[in-house]
Design an enzyme around this catalytic site. Structure first.
Site, mmCIF file in Angstrom:
data_model
loop_
_atom_site.group_PDB
_atom_site.id
_atom_site.type_symbol
_atom_site.label_atom_id
_atom_site.label_comp_id
_atom_site.label_asym_id
_atom_site.label_seq_id
_atom_site.Cartn_x
_atom_site.Cartn_y
_atom_site.Cartn_z
ATOM 1 N N PRO A 298 -8.931 43.276 -53.740
ATOM 2 C CG PRO A 298 -7.387 41.541 -53.681
ATOM 3 C CD PRO A 298 -7.629 42.846 -53.112
ATOM 4 C CD GLU A 299 -14.507 45.051 -54.060
ATOM 5 O OE1 GLU A 299 -15.348 44.034 -53.782
ATOM 6 O OE2 GLU A 299 -14.184 45.739 -53.647
ATOM 7 C CG HIS B 298 6.074 43.018 -49.348
ATOM 8 N ND1 HIS B 298 5.533 43.265 -47.937
ATOM 9 C CD2 HIS B 298 6.647 44.127 -49.872
ATOM 10 C CE1 HIS B 298 6.042 44.353 -47.753
ATOM 11 N NE2 HIS B 298 6.767 44.838 -48.743
ATOM 12 N NE ARG C 260 -3.099 48.170 -46.137
ATOM 13 C CZ ARG C 260 -3.927 49.015 -46.115
ATOM 14 N NH1 ARG C 260 -4.524 49.315 -47.481
ATOM 15 N NH2 ARG C 260 -4.473 49.189 -45.132
#
Ligand code: ZN
Length: 269
Positions: free
Chosen positions: A2-3, A90, A109
């Protein structure tokens, strides 16, 4: 990853569901994120969320006495649940509000974080960050002052969080193309007019991406929680060998500071 535009879109997406709501419970299923989730975060229970802010790629939940600082890391996402749903593997954190809404954090992650702070000034991760790209503080004059001391290639320089936050790899290539600046240029060789063009380009590219993210806000209520970003037309990024849309030369690619960089050798001097 994500930016900045995705994080800003996330902020805008969750804000209406969270603002002025009381936290009933915070459920941490997996505390081992990039930094361990502090057990003191349970002190959020009973507090009202006054606002949801953003600094760089951090989301800041402002409570009367504390702050919750969230980063999405490499693969994190937030979504709003209006009804209870069984968590999957997750789904590491749930913020349950008294109105029944759940903010669910998913991160396969686990490079993201949920930090707990008494004051925003105590958050190490937020210290020494450069200005926000869309703020007035981020100007050509500011860059010119910083540029005097650097011999770095401009591409790597504008991706440095100490100079300006939120200019990721895609946005760096696109902004330099828009400003007609070769990504290899040494920073201290840039003229004020070039820096003006660069600042304008960075602001435009990011603002456009945020605007387009805004059109996908409804996706926060969908199952995967991932808005459809990057629908915007990229002019150079990922387009090696394609024709430049300005001069029809081939787009080149090159690694600068170990990051793939795309540019038109004819348009970008
Ligand atoms: Zn060109």
């Amino acid at each position: 990853m994500p930016e900045l535009p995705e994080v800003e879109t996330s902020r805008q997406g969750i804000l209406p569901y969270l603002k002025e709501q009381t936290i009933q419970q915070i459920i941490v299923r997996q505390p081992k994120l990039r930094w361990p989730v502090d057990k003191a975060i349970t002190h959020a229970q009973g507090q009202v969320i006054l606002d949801v802010k953003r600094r760089a790629k951090y989301l800041l939940l402002q409570l009367p006495n504390n702050w919750i600082v969230i980063h999405l890391g490499m693969s994190g996402s937030l979504r709003i649940l209006l009804n209870k749903q069984e968590p999957s593997k997750h789904d590491h954190v749930d913020l349950v509000l008294t109105n029944g809404v759940i903010l669910r954090y998913t991160d396969p992650r686990r490079f993201g974080c949920w930090l707990w702070a008494d004051s925003i000034d105590d958050v190490t991760q937020l210290k020494h960050l450069g200005p926000e790209p869309l703020s007035a503080e981020f100007s050509a004059e500011y860059l010119l002052e910083k540029a005097k001391r650097s011999h770095k290639p401009v591409k790597s320089w504008i991706m440095d969080n100490h100079i300006v936050v939120g200019v990721g790899n895609i946005y760096a290539s696109e902004s330099l193309f828009m400003a007609r600046i070769n990504p290899n240029r040494k920073v201290n060789s840039l003229q004020l007019i070039e820096l003006e063009n660069l600042v304008t380009a960075i602001k435009q590219v990011l603002a456009k991406s945020i605007e387009q993210g805004g059109t996908t806000l409804r996706d926060f209520l969908q199952s995967d929680g991932k808005p459809g970003y990057f629908a915007q037309q990229l002019q150079v990024y990922g387009r090696t060998g394609d024709k430049c849309q300005v001069c029809c030369n081939e787009i080149q690619s090159q690694k600068i500071g170990q990051r793939n960089t795309f540019y038109c050798i004819n348009c970008q001097k």
